[in-house]
Design a protein around this motif. Sequence first.
Motif, PDB file in Angstrom:
ATOM      1  N   TYR A 122      54.076  64.843  74.361  1.00  0.00           N
ATOM      2  CA  TYR A 122      54.299  63.248  73.190  1.00  0.00           C
ATOM      3  C   TYR A 122      53.656  62.027  73.604  1.00  0.00           C
ATOM      4  O   TYR A 122      53.514  61.951  74.962  1.00  0.00           O
ATOM      5  CB  TYR A 122      55.846  63.306  72.726  1.00  0.00           C
ATOM      6  CG  TYR A 122      56.485  64.131  72.299  1.00  0.00           C
ATOM      7  CD1 TYR A 122      57.139  65.474  72.902  1.00  0.00           C
ATOM      8  CD2 TYR A 122      56.972  63.633  70.565  1.00  0.00           C
ATOM      9  CE1 TYR A 122      58.236  66.437  71.941  1.00  0.00           C
ATOM     10  CE2 TYR A 122      57.464  64.755  70.149  1.00  0.00           C
ATOM     11  CZ  TYR A 122      57.825  66.052  71.000  1.00  0.00           C
ATOM     12  OH  TYR A 122      59.047  67.003  69.846  1.00  0.00           O
ATOM     13  N   GLN A 141      53.998  57.552  74.374  1.00  0.00           N
ATOM     14  CA  GLN A 141      55.408  56.922  73.091  1.00  0.00           C
ATOM     15  C   GLN A 141      54.715  55.604  74.270  1.00  0.00           C
ATOM     16  O   GLN A 141      55.028  56.127  75.962  1.00  0.00           O
ATOM     17  CB  GLN A 141      56.868  57.161  73.821  1.00  0.00           C
ATOM     18  CG  GLN A 141      57.032  56.244  73.760  1.00  0.00           C
ATOM     19  CD  GLN A 141      58.600  56.739  74.302  1.00  0.00           C
ATOM     20  OE1 GLN A 141      58.678  57.068  74.715  1.00  0.00           O
ATOM     21  NE2 GLN A 141      60.196  57.001  73.146  1.00  0.00           N
ATOM     22  N   LEU A 183      58.377  57.894  69.571  1.00  0.00           N
ATOM     23  CA  LEU A 183      57.616  59.571  69.875  1.00  0.00           C
ATOM     24  C   LEU A 183      56.126  59.408  69.269  1.00  0.00           C
ATOM     25  O   LEU A 183      57.103  60.076  67.826  1.00  0.00           O
ATOM     26  CB  LEU A 183      58.835  60.674  70.451  1.00  0.00           C
ATOM     27  CG  LEU A 183      59.479  59.946  71.579  1.00  0.00           C
ATOM     28  CD1 LEU A 183      60.630  61.830  71.325  1.00  0.00           C
ATOM     29  CD2 LEU A 183      58.697  60.701  72.330  1.00  0.00           C
ATOM     30  N   LEU A 210      54.221  62.883  68.654  1.00  0.00           N
ATOM     31  CA  LEU A 210      53.412  64.179  69.476  1.00  0.00           C
ATOM     32  C   LEU A 210      52.333  64.758  68.905  1.00  0.00           C
ATOM     33  O   LEU A 210      51.668  64.286  67.997  1.00  0.00           O
ATOM     34  CB  LEU A 210      54.836  64.786  68.106  1.00  0.00           C
ATOM     35  CG  LEU A 210      53.763  66.111  68.227  1.00  0.00           C
ATOM     36  CD1 LEU A 210      55.212  67.093  69.421  1.00  0.00           C
ATOM     37  CD2 LEU A 210      54.288  67.623  67.142  1.00  0.00           C
ATOM     38  N   LEU A 222      55.059  62.081  78.490  1.00  0.00           N
ATOM     39  CA  LEU A 222      56.410  62.957  77.839  1.00  0.00           C
ATOM     40  C   LEU A 222      55.763  64.439  77.189  1.00  0.00           C
ATOM     41  O   LEU A 222      55.344  64.717  76.505  1.00  0.00           O
ATOM     42  CB  LEU A 222      57.185  62.538  77.542  1.00  0.00           C
ATOM     43  CG  LEU A 222      57.880  61.045  77.548  1.00  0.00           C
ATOM     44  CD1 LEU A 222      58.713  61.042  76.514  1.00  0.00           C
ATOM     45  CD2 LEU A 222      58.600  60.877  78.771  1.00  0.00           C
ATOM     46  N   GLY A 262      62.153  60.714  79.745  1.00  0.00           N
ATOM     47  CA  GLY A 262      62.255  61.592  78.858  1.00  0.00           C
ATOM     48  C   GLY A 262      63.474  61.550  78.206  1.00  0.00           C
ATOM     49  O   GLY A 262      64.721  60.874  78.536  1.00  0.00           O
ATOM     50  N   LEU A 293      68.209  58.488  69.380  1.00  0.00           N
ATOM     51  CA  LEU A 293      67.606  59.104  68.531  1.00  0.00           C
ATOM     52  C   LEU A 293      68.171  59.924  67.935  1.00  0.00           C
ATOM     53  O   LEU A 293      68.710  60.912  69.010  1.00  0.00           O
ATOM     54  CB  LEU A 293      66.143  59.659  69.626  1.00  0.00           C
ATOM     55  CG  LEU A 293      65.170  58.412  70.348  1.00  0.00           C
ATOM     56  CD1 LEU A 293      64.218  59.835  71.214  1.00  0.00           C
ATOM     57  CD2 LEU A 293      64.273  57.646  69.844  1.00  0.00           C
ATOM     58  N   PHE A 306      61.719  63.883  65.314  1.00  0.00           N
ATOM     59  CA  PHE A 306      62.358  62.087  65.768  1.00  0.00           C
ATOM     60  C   PHE A 306      62.410  60.938  65.016  1.00  0.00           C
ATOM     61  O   PHE A 306      61.033  60.472  64.408  1.00  0.00           O
ATOM     62  CB  PHE A 306      61.742  61.852  66.488  1.00  0.00           C
ATOM     63  CG  PHE A 306      61.819  62.777  67.770  1.00  0.00           C
ATOM     64  CD1 PHE A 306      61.243  64.701  68.156  1.00  0.00           C
ATOM     65  CD2 PHE A 306      63.063  62.514  69.173  1.00  0.00           C
ATOM     66  CE1 PHE A 306      62.181  65.050  69.138  1.00  0.00           C
ATOM     67  CE2 PHE A 306      63.981  64.271  70.260  1.00  0.00           C
ATOM     68  CZ  PHE A 306      63.362  65.057  69.941  1.00  0.00           C
ATOM     69  N   GLY A 307      63.367  60.048  64.720  1.00  0.00           N
ATOM     70  CA  GLY A 307      63.414  59.037  64.530  1.00  0.00           C
ATOM     71  C   GLY A 307      62.450  58.009  65.382  1.00  0.00           C
ATOM     72  O   GLY A 307      62.713  58.104  66.435  1.00  0.00           O
TER      73      GLY A 307
END
Lengths: 113, 111
Positions: A35, A37, A43, A45, A90, B43, B89, B101-102
């Motif tokens: 990911y 960010q 995040l 992908l 990440l 993370g 999240l 993911f939001g």
Amino acid sequence: EADIYQTPRYLVIGTGKKITLECSQTMGHDKMYWYQQDPGMELHLIHYSYGVNSTEKGDLSSESTVSRIRTEHFPLTLESARPSHTSQYLCASSDQRETDTQYFGPGTRLTVL
Amino acid sequence: SQKIEQNSEALNIQEGKTATLTCNYTNYSPAYLQWYRQDPGRGPVFLLLIRENEKEKRKERLKVTFDTTLKQSLFHITASQPADSATYLCALARGFQKLVFGTGTRLLVSP
């Protein structure tokens, strides 16, 4: 506790350099993810893998590439770093037999000057 | 299009109060929903998972509800502490689909 490692934790590098971000997990997970960010942002992908010799691009287009030659290792490579690549990267892994619960590494903070 | 919505504005609460965070989704039929905590520069860390046939799940001071009719999950932290300050999240998936993911909601708990 998740056993997933990323190196380096911080990297400052000049434009045009080739870099490889390392990610390793000792849990035997089949699925692995990368990911991207930015601070305070969501995040994104960029790559994922469902097993050895399997790699797919994620939802966000990225100039990076990945490889999955061994189950535990999922490195990400940038052939020619640019300032636009500055971000946090990440890595995560998941046990395919479960519910895709993901275990994240500590991240690599990349700054390209 | 598929969408997961979490309040982008930070939630500020006083220590000891209950924090409630919302996760709404559209055009999904998730089999399960997960909540993660993310601290700055680190993370995300998995907290809880709730399945579509479960209404509520608890873990210590955490409680998650899942309403598939409203397409909403609520995440509660009771007796909140300054150490609970983080971004939370939600994430959902179905079957062998990868997790989505939001954007996360930042929680600030003041002493």
